[in-house]
Motif scaffolding. Structure first.
Motif, PDB file in Angstrom:
ATOM      1  N   ASP A 199      36.539  53.513  62.022  1.00  0.00           N
ATOM      2  CA  ASP A 199      37.121  52.496  62.182  1.00  0.00           C
ATOM      3  C   ASP A 199      36.760  51.347  61.352  1.00  0.00           C
ATOM      4  OD1 ASP A 199      38.805  53.487  64.110  1.00  0.00           O
ATOM      5  OD2 ASP A 199      37.672  52.933  66.196  1.00  0.00           O
ATOM      6  N   GLU A 200      35.489  51.353  61.121  1.00  0.00           N
ATOM      7  CA  GLU A 200      34.728  50.328  60.273  1.00  0.00           C
ATOM      8  C   GLU A 200      35.381  50.322  58.958  1.00  0.00           C
ATOM      9  OE1 GLU A 200      30.452  50.894  60.480  1.00  0.00           O
ATOM     10  OE2 GLU A 200      30.586  50.841  62.729  1.00  0.00           O
ATOM     11  N   VAL A 201      35.993  51.423  58.452  1.00  0.00           N
ATOM     12  CA  VAL A 201      36.632  51.551  57.144  1.00  0.00           C
ATOM     13  C   VAL A 201      37.975  50.793  57.141  1.00  0.00           C
ATOM     14  CG1 VAL A 201      37.343  52.754  55.376  1.00  0.00           C
ATOM     15  CG2 VAL A 201      35.348  53.621  56.409  1.00  0.00           C
ATOM     16  N   LYS A 202      38.060  49.450  56.703  1.00  0.00           N
ATOM     17  CA  LYS A 202      39.110  48.608  56.428  1.00  0.00           C
ATOM     18  C   LYS A 202      39.800  48.487  55.091  1.00  0.00           C
ATOM     19  CE  LYS A 202      37.137  46.573  60.824  1.00  0.00           C
ATOM     20  NZ  LYS A 202      36.916  45.278  61.442  1.00  0.00           N
ATOM     21  N   PRO A 203      40.647  49.406  54.929  1.00  0.00           N
ATOM     22  CA  PRO A 203      41.312  49.145  53.357  1.00  0.00           C
ATOM     23  C   PRO A 203      41.568  47.862  52.896  1.00  0.00           C
ATOM     24  CG  PRO A 203      41.961  51.051  54.665  1.00  0.00           C
ATOM     25  CD  PRO A 203      41.238  50.203  55.537  1.00  0.00           C
ATOM     26  N   ARG A 204      42.345  46.910  53.770  1.00  0.00           N
ATOM     27  CA  ARG A 204      42.767  45.729  53.122  1.00  0.00           C
ATOM     28  C   ARG A 204      41.462  44.769  53.073  1.00  0.00           C
ATOM     29  NH1 ARG A 204      46.732  43.092  50.732  1.00  0.00           N
ATOM     30  NH2 ARG A 204      46.690  40.832  51.293  1.00  0.00           N
ATOM     31  N   GLU A 205      40.395  44.841  53.740  1.00  0.00           N
ATOM     32  CA  GLU A 205      39.269  44.112  53.495  1.00  0.00           C
ATOM     33  C   GLU A 205      38.344  44.365  52.287  1.00  0.00           C
ATOM     34  OE1 GLU A 205      36.754  43.461  56.624  1.00  0.00           O
ATOM     35  OE2 GLU A 205      38.496  42.835  58.292  1.00  0.00           O
ATOM     36  N   MET A 206      38.385  45.906  52.132  1.00  0.00           N
ATOM     37  CA  MET A 206      37.790  46.519  50.759  1.00  0.00           C
ATOM     38  C   MET A 206      38.432  45.948  49.830  1.00  0.00           C
ATOM     39  SD  MET A 206      36.432  49.955  52.823  1.00  0.00           S
ATOM     40  CE  MET A 206      36.038  50.568  51.250  1.00  0.00           C
ATOM     41  N   ALA A 207      39.813  46.111  49.699  1.00  0.00           N
ATOM     42  CA  ALA A 207      40.567  45.915  48.633  1.00  0.00           C
ATOM     43  C   ALA A 207      40.554  44.659  48.207  1.00  0.00           C
ATOM     44  CB  ALA A 207      42.011  46.293  48.804  1.00  0.00           C
ATOM     45  N   ALA A 208      40.350  43.622  49.100  1.00  0.00           N
ATOM     46  CA  ALA A 208      40.074  42.131  48.678  1.00  0.00           C
ATOM     47  C   ALA A 208      38.670  41.929  48.326  1.00  0.00           C
ATOM     48  CB  ALA A 208      40.454  41.468  50.127  1.00  0.00           C
ATOM     49  N   GLN A 209      37.904  42.471  48.789  1.00  0.00           N
ATOM     50  CA  GLN A 209      36.512  42.254  48.183  1.00  0.00           C
ATOM     51  C   GLN A 209      36.456  42.858  46.639  1.00  0.00           C
ATOM     52  OE1 GLN A 209      33.499  44.913  50.249  1.00  0.00           O
ATOM     53  NE2 GLN A 209      31.811  43.882  49.044  1.00  0.00           N
ATOM     54  N   GLY A 210      37.191  43.818  46.483  1.00  0.00           N
ATOM     55  CA  GLY A 210      36.785  44.547  45.052  1.00  0.00           C
ATOM     56  C   GLY A 210      37.961  43.613  44.143  1.00  0.00           C
ATOM     57  N   VAL A 211      38.958  43.446  44.396  1.00  0.00           N
ATOM     58  CA  VAL A 211      39.890  42.529  43.257  1.00  0.00           C
ATOM     59  C   VAL A 211      39.488  41.255  43.285  1.00  0.00           C
ATOM     60  CG1 VAL A 211      42.262  41.855  43.284  1.00  0.00           C
ATOM     61  CG2 VAL A 211      41.852  44.238  44.218  1.00  0.00           C
ATOM     62  N   GLU A 212      39.146  40.610  44.371  1.00  0.00           N
ATOM     63  CA  GLU A 212      38.685  39.263  44.239  1.00  0.00           C
ATOM     64  C   GLU A 212      37.364  39.014  43.167  1.00  0.00           C
ATOM     65  OE1 GLU A 212      39.875  36.597  44.898  1.00  0.00           O
ATOM     66  OE2 GLU A 212      41.542  36.969  46.486  1.00  0.00           O
ATOM     67  N   GLU A 213      36.532  40.003  43.555  1.00  0.00           N
ATOM     68  CA  GLU A 213      35.232  40.119  42.543  1.00  0.00           C
ATOM     69  C   GLU A 213      35.615  40.259  40.905  1.00  0.00           C
ATOM     70  OE1 GLU A 213      31.403  42.882  41.386  1.00  0.00           O
ATOM     71  OE2 GLU A 213      32.190  42.972  43.566  1.00  0.00           O
ATOM     72  N   ALA A 214      36.596  41.210  40.777  1.00  0.00           N
ATOM     73  CA  ALA A 214      37.155  41.651  39.641  1.00  0.00           C
ATOM     74  C   ALA A 214      37.841  40.087  38.962  1.00  0.00           C
ATOM     75  CB  ALA A 214      38.012  42.525  39.445  1.00  0.00           C
ATOM     76  N   LEU A 215      38.581  39.564  39.999  1.00  0.00           N
ATOM     77  CA  LEU A 215      39.358  38.453  39.501  1.00  0.00           C
ATOM     78  C   LEU A 215      38.494  37.205  38.887  1.00  0.00           C
ATOM     79  CD1 LEU A 215      42.315  38.238  42.048  1.00  0.00           C
ATOM     80  CD2 LEU A 215      42.482  38.754  39.379  1.00  0.00           C
ATOM     81  N   SER A 216      37.308  37.179  39.721  1.00  0.00           N
ATOM     82  CA  SER A 216      36.542  36.012  39.547  1.00  0.00           C
ATOM     83  C   SER A 216      35.909  36.109  38.056  1.00  0.00           C
ATOM     84  CB  SER A 216      35.415  36.214  40.676  1.00  0.00           C
ATOM     85  OG  SER A 216      34.670  36.993  40.502  1.00  0.00           O
ATOM     86  N   LYS A 217      35.822  37.195  37.547  1.00  0.00           N
ATOM     87  CA  LYS A 217      35.176  37.423  36.438  1.00  0.00           C
ATOM     88  C   LYS A 217      35.893  37.199  35.189  1.00  0.00           C
ATOM     89  CE  LYS A 217      32.255  41.300  38.323  1.00  0.00           C
ATOM     90  NZ  LYS A 217      31.921  42.821  38.160  1.00  0.00           N
ATOM     91  N   LEU A 218      37.366  37.087  35.174  1.00  0.00           N
ATOM     92  CA  LEU A 218      38.243  36.903  34.274  1.00  0.00           C
ATOM     93  C   LEU A 218      38.038  35.801  33.494  1.00  0.00           C
ATOM     94  CD1 LEU A 218      41.563  38.271  35.809  1.00  0.00           C
ATOM     95  CD2 LEU A 218      40.112  39.455  33.865  1.00  0.00           C
ATOM     96  N   GLY A 219      38.058  35.772  32.269  1.00  0.00           N
ATOM     97  CA  GLY A 219      37.722  34.498  31.349  1.00  0.00           C
ATOM     98  C   GLY A 219      36.377  34.035  30.890  1.00  0.00           C
ATOM     99  N   GLY A 220      35.518  35.004  31.315  1.00  0.00           N
ATOM    100  CA  GLY A 220      34.137  34.936  30.935  1.00  0.00           C
ATOM    101  C   GLY A 220      33.709  34.349  29.609  1.00  0.00           C
ATOM    102  N   LYS A 221      32.797  33.843  29.499  1.00  0.00           N
ATOM    103  CA  LYS A 221      32.462  33.486  28.036  1.00  0.00           C
ATOM    104  C   LYS A 221      30.915  33.087  27.953  1.00  0.00           C
ATOM    105  CE  LYS A 221      33.499  28.594  28.962  1.00  0.00           C
ATOM    106  NZ  LYS A 221      34.102  27.225  28.526  1.00  0.00           N
ATOM    107  N   SER A 222      30.264  33.157  26.813  1.00  0.00           N
ATOM    108  CA  SER A 222      28.724  32.966  26.646  1.00  0.00           C
ATOM    109  C   SER A 222      28.392  31.575  26.774  1.00  0.00           C
ATOM    110  CB  SER A 222      28.401  33.700  25.399  1.00  0.00           C
ATOM    111  OG  SER A 222      26.835  33.769  25.297  1.00  0.00           O
ATOM    112  N   ILE A 223      26.957  31.275  27.003  1.00  0.00           N
ATOM    113  CA  ILE A 223      26.684  30.161  27.065  1.00  0.00           C
ATOM    114  C   ILE A 223      25.437  29.852  25.927  1.00  0.00           C
ATOM    115  CG2 ILE A 223      27.338  29.469  29.357  1.00  0.00           C
ATOM    116  CD1 ILE A 223      24.446  30.301  30.376  1.00  0.00           C
ATOM    117  N   PRO A 224      25.152  28.770  25.580  1.00  0.00           N
ATOM    118  CA  PRO A 224      24.010  28.492  24.438  1.00  0.00           C
ATOM    119  C   PRO A 224      22.600  29.065  25.068  1.00  0.00           C
ATOM    120  CG  PRO A 224      25.064  26.499  24.700  1.00  0.00           C
ATOM    121  CD  PRO A 224      25.870  27.389  25.721  1.00  0.00           C
ATOM    122  N   SER A 225      21.888  29.554  24.307  1.00  0.00           N
ATOM    123  CA  SER A 225      20.432  30.025  24.688  1.00  0.00           C
ATOM    124  C   SER A 225      19.645  29.049  25.199  1.00  0.00           C
ATOM    125  CB  SER A 225      19.854  30.661  23.683  1.00  0.00           C
ATOM    126  OG  SER A 225      20.444  31.833  22.865  1.00  0.00           O
TER     127      SER A 225
END
Length: 447
Positions: A199-225
């Motif tokens: 019952d603790e395996v909740k596909p919707r919540e786990m999917a949201a966790q993984g996809v939201e993490e992936a979406l948050s990384k899009l458009g990444g760029k470097s910064i000055p040292s």
């Protein structure tokens, strides 16, 4: 042959052969793992395992052997192999068959809710998890992994001093790794759970966790040292604690492989830092009432408010240092010899939310991912130089993802330079946990 009959015959044979005292350690387990891909079961693995190790003391030397079969031939093999291995030992290190402790703590390592687990339900959950991840966003282009696994084990220690110990445990884990893409490129994320029931395996919540993490990384760029105010996110801090966990080993210290050698009682970290080794944690991946030498385990503060209280010890390293074993003598498997390792190791959390930490730094960098830990971290000196990803913070808020940077510093300096702790303690499918921390003194190399 029945186990108890085998044990009695083995001990009798060992005594006749000349062993003064001896011990057996056994492990009996099963596991189910299911991977799905494109709406179908890709892999279904069902495995059962059993193994028994024997060790005995003869002529003040400890011999070792192991088997996966319980019969009369195995008894002769175990005794003869252990005797031969004892004869090959040239050092004079004292070894022990432990008589046992008067009491052992109770710790929950087994969930009745997982008994007789239904593989069909596991398959359905894995398929639902993949489906939920794919449908969560139109930017999901692939699933790099989707898996659910169950494992159970029963293990114990018997010796000729009358000790009989048994413990059993089980665990359910699941994860999904969705890949997202837009015009800026691709990134992935992970949704996961460590569960004590289906019952603790909740596909919707786990999917949201993984996809939201992936979406948050899009458009990444470097910064000055430069030198930035830095938050190390809980999961990245776990990576560092895992990599350098061996510095707390009494065995490593005695071999000159830890800079913590002889520093008990000294300040080695910031006064707000407390590092705990807790084998009695409910639901911990490394929880156990006794170690693999039959020593009763207990919760200990390795570092308390910055001061090193103790290193971790098994019976041999404790004897060398003239202290009591900390109950950290563990085997990698039934066929391995006993070494020193942590149980559930974690940095004790603070009181501030992650949002408070971002507000406190105002402008700076959050480090969320580290790569190259095996090659870029020197576990003896503490120096590290690691590829990193994260986010830039302005006005106390995340502004854009950061990538193509290198984080460099020294682990022992990092412990001293932690200036604040979050309340977001996390064990990311690991026996090591940490909250997010604010740390000074790290160097970031970018563009």
């Amino acid at each position: 042959m029945e186990f108890l009959q085998f044990k009695n015959l083995l001990f009798e044979k060992a005594k006749i052969t000349g062993f003064d005292e001896c011990e057996i350690y056994f492990s009996d387990g099963e596991s189910i793992s299911i991977s799905v891909y494109e709406g179908e079961v890709e892999k279904y693995n069902l495995a059962k395992s059993f193994g028994l190790s024997f060790r005995g003391k003869i002529n003040n030397k400890m011999g070792y052997s192991y088997t996966e079969i319980l019969d009369e031939a195995a008894i002769d093999m175990l005794v003869n192999s252990a005797k031969s291995s004892a004869n090959l030992i040239e050092n004079d290190d004292e070894t022990f068959i432990y008589v046992g402790d008067k009491t052992y703590s109770e710790v929950k390592t087994y969930s009745k809710e997982l008994e007789d687990i239904d593989p069909g339900k596991m398959i359905d959950l894995a398929l639902d998890l993949e489906k939920e991840a794919k449908n969560y966003s139109e930017k999901v282009v692939n699933i790099n992994g989707c898996k659910i696994s169950y494992s159970s084990s029963n293990y114990g220690i018997y010796n000729t001093k009358g000790l009989e110990l048994n413990n059993k445990g089980n665990i359910l884990t699941s994860y999904v790794v969705p890949v997202v893409q837009d015009e800026s490129g691709k990134n992935d994320g992970v949704g996961y759970v460590v569960a004590s029931s289906l019952d603790e395996v909740k596909p919707r919540e786990m999917a949201a966790q993984g996809v939201e993490e992936a979406l948050s990384k899009l458009g990444g760029k470097s910064i000055p040292s430069g030198n930035y105010k830095t938050i190390i996110y809980n999961e990245a801090m776990v990576q560092l604690l895992e990599t350098f966990a061996g510095t707390f080993s009494g065995d490593a210290a005695q071999k000159g492989l830890s800079l913590l050698k002889g520093k008990e009682g000294q300040m080695i970290a910031s006064p707000i830092v407390t590092i705990v080794d807790d084998p009695l944690m409910e639901g911990g991946l490394a929880s156990a009432p006794f170690d693999d030498e039959s020593v009763a385990t207990f919760t200990k503060e390795l570092v308390y408010e910055g001061k090193l209280n103790t290193l971790l010890h098994n019976l041999k390293t404790a004897h060398k240092q003239g202290v009591k074993s900390t109950g950290n003598g563990f085997k990698a498997s039934y066929a391995s010899s006993v070494s020193v390792s942590e149980s559930n190791l974690y940095l004790r959390k603070g009181e501030k939310s992650f949002e408070n930490l971002m507000s406190d730094i105002g402008e700076g960098v959050i480090i969320t991912d580290l790569a190259g830990l095996h090659s870029g971290a020197n576990t003896v000196s503490g120096d590290f130089s690691l590829a990193a990803k994260g986010f830039y913070v302005e006005n106390g808020k995340k502004t854009f993802p950061v990538e193509q940077i290198t984080l460099a510093g020294n682990y022992f300096d990092l412990l001293k330079n932690i200036v604040d702790l979050g309340n977001d303690l996390k064990f990311p499918m690991s026996n090591v946990g940490s909250p997010s921390v604010i740390v000074t003194g790290l160097s970031i190399a970018g563009k």
